[in-house]
Design a protein around this motif. Structure first.
Motif, PDB file in Angstrom:
ATOM      1  N   GLY A 271      15.100  30.612 -14.556  1.00 16.21           N
ATOM      2  CA  GLY A 271      14.243  31.768 -14.318  1.00 16.21           C
ATOM      3  C   GLY A 271      13.056  31.506 -13.411  1.00 16.21           C
ATOM      4  N   THR A 272      12.936  30.290 -12.873  1.00 18.15           N
ATOM      5  CA  THR A 272      11.819  29.950 -11.991  1.00 18.15           C
ATOM      6  C   THR A 272      12.211  30.195 -10.532  1.00 18.15           C
ATOM      7  OG1 THR A 272      11.140  28.215 -13.533  1.00 18.15           O
ATOM      8  CG2 THR A 272      10.222  28.106 -11.317  1.00 18.15           C
ATOM      9  N   PHE A 273      11.444  31.037  -9.857  1.00 18.58           N
ATOM     10  CA  PHE A 273      11.689  31.334  -8.445  1.00 18.58           C
ATOM     11  C   PHE A 273      10.409  31.181  -7.641  1.00 18.58           C
ATOM     12  CE2 PHE A 273      15.248  33.513 -10.362  1.00 18.58           C
ATOM     13  CZ  PHE A 273      16.271  33.378  -9.435  1.00 18.58           C
ATOM     14  N   SER A 274      10.552  30.731  -6.407  1.00 21.16           N
ATOM     15  CA  SER A 274       9.428  30.754  -5.474  1.00 21.16           C
ATOM     16  C   SER A 274       9.690  31.916  -4.523  1.00 21.16           C
ATOM     17  CB  SER A 274       9.354  29.436  -4.689  1.00 21.16           C
ATOM     18  OG  SER A 274      10.510  29.285  -3.900  1.00 21.16           O
ATOM     19  N   LEU A 275       8.683  32.239  -3.724  1.00 21.90           N
ATOM     20  CA  LEU A 275       8.847  33.292  -2.721  1.00 21.90           C
ATOM     21  C   LEU A 275       8.757  32.633  -1.355  1.00 21.90           C
ATOM     22  CD1 LEU A 275       9.224  36.398  -2.563  1.00 21.90           C
ATOM     23  CD2 LEU A 275       6.784  36.521  -2.030  1.00 21.90           C
ATOM     24  N   CYS A 276       9.782  32.836  -0.548  1.00 20.08           N
ATOM     25  CA  CYS A 276       9.883  32.154   0.733  1.00 20.08           C
ATOM     26  C   CYS A 276       9.913  33.190   1.858  1.00 20.08           C
ATOM     27  CB  CYS A 276      11.173  31.353   0.703  1.00 20.08           C
ATOM     28  SG  CYS A 276      11.471  30.476   2.196  1.00 20.08           S
ATOM     29  N   THR A 277       8.950  33.096   2.782  1.00 23.89           N
ATOM     30  CA  THR A 277       8.886  34.021   3.908  1.00 23.89           C
ATOM     31  C   THR A 277       9.101  33.246   5.208  1.00 23.89           C
ATOM     32  OG1 THR A 277       7.321  35.404   2.707  1.00 23.89           O
ATOM     33  CG2 THR A 277       7.483  35.771   5.078  1.00 23.89           C
ATOM     34  N   LEU A 278      10.125  33.633   5.949  1.00 22.46           N
ATOM     35  CA  LEU A 278      10.423  33.028   7.249  1.00 22.46           C
ATOM     36  C   LEU A 278      10.106  34.068   8.313  1.00 22.46           C
ATOM     37  CD1 LEU A 278      13.863  31.554   6.217  1.00 22.46           C
ATOM     38  CD2 LEU A 278      11.921  30.177   6.922  1.00 22.46           C
ATOM     39  N   THR A 279       9.201  33.716   9.226  1.00 20.53           N
ATOM     40  CA  THR A 279       8.818  34.627  10.305  1.00 20.53           C
ATOM     41  C   THR A 279       9.240  34.014  11.637  1.00 20.53           C
ATOM     42  OG1 THR A 279       6.920  35.254   8.960  1.00 20.53           O
ATOM     43  CG2 THR A 279       6.908  35.989  11.236  1.00 20.53           C
ATOM     44  N   PHE A 280       9.919  34.801  12.443  1.00 20.41           N
ATOM     45  CA  PHE A 280      10.475  34.344  13.720  1.00 20.41           C
ATOM     46  C   PHE A 280       9.696  35.011  14.854  1.00 20.41           C
ATOM     47  CE2 PHE A 280      13.542  34.370  10.357  1.00 20.41           C
ATOM     48  CZ  PHE A 280      14.289  33.225  10.502  1.00 20.41           C
ATOM     49  N   LYS A 281       8.914  34.219  15.606  1.00 23.77           N
ATOM     50  CA  LYS A 281       8.086  34.781  16.682  1.00 23.77           C
ATOM     51  C   LYS A 281       8.531  34.213  18.020  1.00 23.77           C
ATOM     52  CE  LYS A 281       4.009  34.946  13.654  1.00 23.77           C
ATOM     53  NZ  LYS A 281       2.739  34.271  13.330  1.00 23.77           N
ATOM     54  N   GLU A 282       9.144  35.071  18.837  1.00 24.63           N
ATOM     55  CA  GLU A 282       9.573  34.630  20.165  1.00 24.63           C
ATOM     56  C   GLU A 282       8.381  34.761  21.111  1.00 24.63           C
ATOM     57  OE1 GLU A 282      13.259  35.234  23.324  1.00 24.63           O
ATOM     58  OE2 GLU A 282      13.440  36.072  21.311  1.00 24.63           O
ATOM     59  N   ASP A 283       7.630  33.669  21.238  1.00 16.92           N
ATOM     60  CA  ASP A 283       6.386  33.673  22.020  1.00 16.92           C
ATOM     61  C   ASP A 283       6.651  33.769  23.520  1.00 16.92           C
ATOM     62  OD1 ASP A 283       4.892  33.438  19.681  1.00 16.92           O
ATOM     63  OD2 ASP A 283       5.058  31.247  19.689  1.00 16.92           O
ATOM     64  N   ALA A 284       7.786  33.234  23.945  1.00 17.00           N
ATOM     65  CA  ALA A 284       8.200  33.299  25.353  1.00 17.00           C
ATOM     66  C   ALA A 284       9.713  33.411  25.323  1.00 17.00           C
ATOM     67  CB  ALA A 284       7.766  32.027  26.085  1.00 17.00           C
ATOM     68  N   PRO A 285      10.322  33.951  26.364  1.00 14.75           N
ATOM     69  CA  PRO A 285      11.787  34.079  26.355  1.00 14.75           C
ATOM     70  C   PRO A 285      12.456  32.735  26.054  1.00 14.75           C
ATOM     71  CG  PRO A 285      10.863  35.269  28.215  1.00 14.75           C
ATOM     72  CD  PRO A 285       9.728  34.489  27.596  1.00 14.75           C
TER      73      PRO A 285
END
Length: 168
Positions: free
Chosen positions: A105-119
């Motif tokens: 029952g133990t969960f963490s919260l994981c956020t992955l953010t994808f930022k294309e700063d340049a092509p």
């Protein structure tokens, strides 16, 4: 208890996150924050977490992934499981994430953010909160951060040619 104003002020005054920081007011958990640059478009990197063939190519094990909120996912043959909390295609993926060794029952919260700063150049930002300090057997969980660095970031770079390994 803090007033709403105090809480807002505290949230605003949040300093730049160190590589590993303790969650305020919760001694049993911690947060990790990692950033790594990949030589590929955001869409291609996003697919490394959401397209089963790509996931299995770098993990070399069974996987189940999805972009649908509420859907279950499983990585490394069930060593990591959870569900998709939310998904913004090619931009952000939020998972409820646990390792099989953690207490039930133990969960963490994981956020992955994808930022294309340049092509063709994407910064991946990982924020994982509520990681228990110990697993269900009383062993520390400091390997979580190393796991992201070696088993995800560096393997993705090596398998798909998205840059030089940063941590291995």
């Amino acid at each position: 208890a803090m007033s709403l104003t105090q809480e807002k002020a505290k949230a605003k005054a949040k300093p730049a996150a160190p590589e590993r920081a303790l969650c305020a007011g919760d001694a049993g958990h911690y947060t990790i924050h990692l950033e790594s640059e990949f030589n590929c478009p955001a869409k291609e990197l996003f697919e490394c977490f959401t397209e089963v063939r790509k996931v299995m190519a770098f993990t070399q094990s069974k996987a189940q992934v999805s972009t649908d909120a509420g859907a279950a996912f499983s990585l490394f043959d069930g060593s990591i499981t959870g569900k998709v909390v939310s998904c913004e295609m090619n931009e952000k993926l939020v998972w409820e994430w646990r390792q099989s060794s953690w207490a039930a029952g133990t969960f963490s919260l994981c956020t992955l953010t994808f930022k294309e700063d340049a092509p063709g150049c994407t910064m991946l930002v990982l924020e994982q909160t509520a990681i228990p300090k110990t697993d269900g057997h009383g062993n520390d969980t400091l390997g979580v951060e190393q796991g992201w660095k070696i088993n995800f970031f560096d393997r993705i770079k090596m398998v798909f040619g998205y840059g030089s390994p940063q941590f291995s």
